[in-house]
Design a protein around this motif. Structure first.
Motif, short mmCIF file in Angstrom:
data_model
loop_
_atom_site.label_atom_id
_atom_site.label_comp_id
_atom_site.label_asym_id
_atom_site.label_seq_id
_atom_site.Cartn_x
_atom_site.Cartn_y
_atom_site.Cartn_z
N HIS A 481 42.55 30.63 38.66
CA HIS A 481 43.29 29.38 38.60
C HIS A 481 43.92 29.25 37.21
N ILE A 482 45.24 29.12 37.19
CA ILE A 482 45.98 28.86 35.97
C ILE A 482 47.06 27.83 36.26
N SER A 483 47.54 27.14 35.23
CA SER A 483 48.62 26.18 35.37
C SER A 483 49.24 25.94 34.00
N ALA A 484 50.41 25.32 34.01
CA ALA A 484 51.14 25.06 32.76
C ALA A 484 50.76 23.69 32.20
N THR A 485 50.62 23.62 30.87
CA THR A 485 50.38 22.36 30.17
C THR A 485 51.33 22.30 28.98
N LYS A 486 51.28 21.19 28.28
CA LYS A 486 52.10 21.04 27.08
C LYS A 486 51.66 21.96 25.96
N MET A 487 50.42 22.39 26.01
CA MET A 487 49.89 23.26 24.97
C MET A 487 50.08 24.73 25.28
N ASN A 488 50.27 25.07 26.57
CA ASN A 488 50.31 26.47 26.96
C ASN A 488 51.09 26.61 28.25
N VAL A 489 51.89 27.68 28.34
CA VAL A 489 52.67 27.90 29.56
C VAL A 489 51.77 28.29 30.71
N GLU A 490 50.79 29.15 30.44
CA GLU A 490 49.82 29.56 31.45
C GLU A 490 48.43 29.27 30.91
N SER A 491 47.94 28.10 31.19
CA SER A 491 46.63 27.68 30.69
C SER A 491 45.55 28.05 31.70
N SER A 492 44.50 28.68 31.22
CA SER A 492 43.38 29.03 32.09
C SER A 492 42.62 27.77 32.46
N ARG A 493 42.48 27.55 33.75
CA ARG A 493 41.78 26.35 34.23
C ARG A 493 40.36 26.66 34.64
N SER A 494 39.88 27.85 34.29
CA SER A 494 38.52 28.25 34.65
C SER A 494 38.01 29.25 33.63
N HIS A 495 36.69 29.49 33.65
CA HIS A 495 36.06 30.51 32.82
C HIS A 495 36.01 31.81 33.61
N LEU A 496 36.52 32.88 33.03
CA LEU A 496 36.54 34.19 33.69
C LEU A 496 35.39 35.03 33.18
N ILE A 497 34.58 35.58 34.12
CA ILE A 497 33.44 36.43 33.77
C ILE A 497 33.63 37.77 34.47
N VAL A 498 33.76 38.82 33.70
CA VAL A 498 33.89 40.19 34.21
C VAL A 498 32.66 40.95 33.76
N CYS A 499 31.86 41.42 34.72
CA CYS A 499 30.64 42.17 34.41
C CYS A 499 30.77 43.59 34.93
N ILE A 500 30.57 44.53 34.05
CA ILE A 500 30.66 45.96 34.38
C ILE A 500 29.29 46.58 34.14
N MET A 501 28.71 47.15 35.21
CA MET A 501 27.42 47.82 35.10
C MET A 501 27.65 49.33 35.02
N VAL A 502 27.02 49.95 34.04
CA VAL A 502 27.14 51.39 33.84
C VAL A 502 25.74 52.00 33.94
N GLU A 503 25.56 52.82 34.94
CA GLU A 503 24.28 53.51 35.13
C GLU A 503 24.47 54.97 34.78
N SER A 504 23.67 55.47 33.88
CA SER A 504 23.80 56.87 33.44
C SER A 504 22.47 57.58 33.65
N ARG A 505 22.54 58.79 34.27
CA ARG A 505 21.36 59.60 34.52
C ARG A 505 21.43 60.84 33.64
N ASN A 506 20.38 61.03 32.84
CA ASN A 506 20.32 62.20 31.96
C ASN A 506 20.03 63.43 32.79
N LEU A 507 20.94 64.40 32.75
CA LEU A 507 20.77 65.62 33.55
C LEU A 507 19.70 66.54 33.00
N THR A 508 19.23 66.29 31.80
CA THR A 508 18.21 67.14 31.20
C THR A 508 16.81 66.68 31.58
N ASN A 509 16.50 65.39 31.36
CA ASN A 509 15.14 64.90 31.64
C ASN A 509 15.07 63.95 32.82
N GLY A 510 16.22 63.62 33.41
CA GLY A 510 16.23 62.77 34.59
C GLY A 510 16.07 61.29 34.31
#
Length: 649
Positions: A481-510
């Motif tokens: 959700h975004i919209s225009a205001t007097k302070m900003n042309v494209e003002s964010s109307r919500s909090h954006l949360i991007v979560c990236i999970m990285v799982e790594s397996r060690n090929l030597t010891n597992g």
């Protein structure tokens, strides 16, 4: 040049005098010749009268006449020749006088300035510039002027006293030795007074920066009266003042060099101290805080708003307030000219920490229109990508470099907190269309045993490349959700949360490590009077301000080390529970406006950021052995109803 002109004028006058004298002599000669001619003509008339009286006399006179004519012809011819010579000489003298008069009327060549005057002007102007640049030099010049003026007054009084004492009747009849002693003392006092007068003149000229105009005759005479015409003490006085000025200039240059070196050393030491202090605080688990100052907007520049924020060094920023300047210190300060790449270079280390199994959070904080979305996302054309797109590329660059030792799995979910409701931005559009108003609440914030926050019920999708991850991000951004205001042309109307999970397996010891990278673009705090929000936008603004107020309460409680932290007052604080006061390596980027019209919001953001910098997290690496990882995998299979073979144990 004046003497040359006078000598030339004297020559002209003498030449005119000699010419006039010769002209007078020529006139006398001409007068004599005319008298001779008149006498000869009178004699001729008399002879003609006598011829009529007597023929004998006529005959005798006729005989005598040729002789007379012959006698008088010689003087007449000589007189005529003399007359011609005199005329020629007169004409030559007239030509010479005419030439001299024309030369006199021609414009005189410019009088060259004496070398001493050029040096005097240069010294005065240079000394005036030095005194104007340094307060210490002005004070020294004032002190020198006062001391010289006092010494001049004292010397003049002594001179007057000596002259008065000598003029007394009893002293005028003193002996020769007494007179010589008086003249010697008087000469010494006069030289002393003249030296003080020269010094005072030089000091006054230095104060005003104006040198005496020595081309003007009146100025020349006045200057000569003060300095003394052609006296050796005057030249010595000017030379002494010039030497003092040059010495003063050298001393000032040395002081400036020493001051510059001290300032450079102090700045270097101050910067190093802050750098090592931040490193120690980072090792303790303190949250790192960057400050980014955006450029003035077009509207702010058009209004002529003053700049109230200034970067002191790489770790400090100063804000000019009505009560005076306030200084804030952070781990790094970025000005408007700083690029997105420069900002990400100091952020890149956290990406490696997430791949190593740490919980990492990077979030942007600030008022609306301060540049948070630009910092986190970048521009639309992605000519200046922000932290999120650059993080996607950095993750897979590290994975590519470590592919021979580790096996990686990357997945992500993306949410927005809109009107205090969590919404899944990766959910299928059809499901969103058919969902009931309360269906979006199925996404719940949970914490596992290790304190890591995750979104239960959110759509989690895997990505095998940076392009796939960015495509998921674009899909989520299209639903935000975004919209225009007097302070900003494209003002964010919500909090954006991007979560990236990285799982790594060690090929030597597992062994298996699981890291989470949370990238949060917070909506900005705003005032309805400035943004012009109405109706629906006003409701959005109230929800945003309420969640940010709850975040401020959490920050205040953590910085004050209170026993209770109100995480549950808002879903935003629940999402960031492991990032603030939890087990995450956290970086906060506070974005501020430099304009004076946003001073109050800027101070609020900087105060919050300073409190965040005092919060300590306890980051731990999430690593499991090979056996524990296999057991967890078996449990998941059993829960899902799959069969488990003995080979899996």
């Amino acid at each position: 040049m004046l003497e040359l002109f006078c000598s030339r004028l004297d020559v002209l006058h003498s030449h005119q005098a000699s010419t006039l004298q010769e002209l007078q002599m020529a006139r006398q000669e001409v007068g004599k010749v005319q008298e001779m001619l008149t006498a000869s003509s009178r004699e001729q008339r008399e002879e003609e009268e006598e011829e009529a009286e007597s023929s004998e006399k006529k005959t005798r006179s006729a005989e005598q006449q040729p002789a007379a004519c012959s006698e008088s012809g010689g003087p007449l011819e000589g007189a005529a020749a003399r007359l011609e010579g005199l005329k020629e000489s007169l004409y030559q003298k007239e030509r010479e006088i005419t030439e001299l008069l024309e030369a006199q009327r021609s414009p005189a060549p410019p009088v060259p300035q004496p070398p001493c005057s050029v040096l005097l002007k240069g010294v005065i102007h240079k000394a005036h510039a030095v005194c104007s640049a340094a307060a210490e030099t002005r004070a020294l010049l004032d002190r020198m002027s006062e001391e010289n003026r006092a010494a001049l007054v004292q010397a003049r009084d002594e001179l007057d006293r000596l002259q008065t004492a000598h003029e007394e009747p009893g002293n005028q009849t003193a002996g020769r030795e007494r007179v010589d002693e008086y003249e010697s003392a008087l000469s010494l006092l006069e030289e002393t007074v003249r030296g003080f007068e020269v010094s005072q003149l030089a000091l006054d000229c230095i104060k005003t920066g104006e040198s005496p105009e020595i081309n003007d005759c009146d100025a020349v005479s006045e200057l000569e009266d003060i300095l003394g015409r052609g006296t050796i003490p005057t030249a010595d006085g000017v030379k002494s003042v010039g030497q003092q000025l040059l010495l003063l200039q050298d001393q000032l240059k040395q002081v400036k060099d020493e001051k510059k070196k001290i300032v450079e050393n102090y700045t270097s030491e101050r910067t190093m101290r802050k750098k090592y202090y931040n490193m120690v605080e980072d090792m303790k688990g303190k949250i790192r805080v960057f400050c980014r100052i955006r450029p003035l907007s077009r509207s702010e520049a058009a209004q002529g708003g003053a700049v109230a924020v200034e970067k002191i060094d790489d770790y400090s920023v100063a804000v000019e307030t009505p009560r005076g300047p306030r200084e804030f210190q952070f781990d790094k300060v970025f000005v408007a000219e700083a690029s997105q790449e420069q900002l990400f270079q100091d952020t890149n280390r956290l990406i490696q920490s997430a791949i190593d199994g740490y919980n990492v959070c990077i979030f942007a904080y600030g008022q609306t229109g301060s540049g948070k979305t630009f910092t986190m996302v970048g521009d639309k054309e992605q000519k200046n990508p922000g932290i999120m797109p650059r993080s996607f590329n950095a993750i897979f660059d590290i994975i590519r470099d470590s592919s021979s030792k580790f096996l990686f799995k990357v997945s992500a979910y993306m949410l927005e907190l809109y009107n205090d409701r969590l919404q899944d931005l990766l959910a299928p559009p059809a499901a969103d269309a058919m969902a009931l108003p309360g269906a979006a609440r199925r996404v719940e914030i949970k914490r596992n045993r290790k304190g890591v926050v995750f979104a239960q019920g959110a759509e989690t999708k895997e990505a095998s490349s940076a392009q796939e991850l960015y495509a998921l991000f674009q899909q989520a951004g299209a639903n935000r959700h975004i919209s225009a205001t007097k302070m900003n042309v494209e003002s964010s109307r919500s909090h954006l949360i991007v979560c990236i999970m990285v799982e790594s397996r060690n090929l030597t010891n597992g062994s298996v490590s699981t890291g989470k990278l949370s990238l949060v673009d917070l909506a900005g705090s705003e005032r309805a009077a400035k943004t012009g929000a109405k109706d629906h936008q006003l409701k959005e603004a109230n929800s945003i301000n309420k969640s940010l107020s709850a975040l401020g309460d959490v920050i205040s409680a953590l910085s004050a080390e209170l026993p209770h932290v109100p995480y549950r007052n808002s879903k935003l604080t629940q999402v960031m529970q492991d990032s603030l006061g939890g087990n995450a390596k956290t970086l906060m980027i506070v974005n501020i406006s430099p304009s004076e019209c946003n001073l109050e919001e800027t101070l609020t953001s900087l105060v919050y950021a300073t409190r965040v910098k005092a919060i300590t997290n306890h980051a731990q690496r999430h690593v499991e052995s090979k056996e524990i990882a296999q057991l967890k995998e078996v449990i998941l299979r059993l829960r899902s109803g799959q069969t488990v073979e003995e080979e899996d144990f």
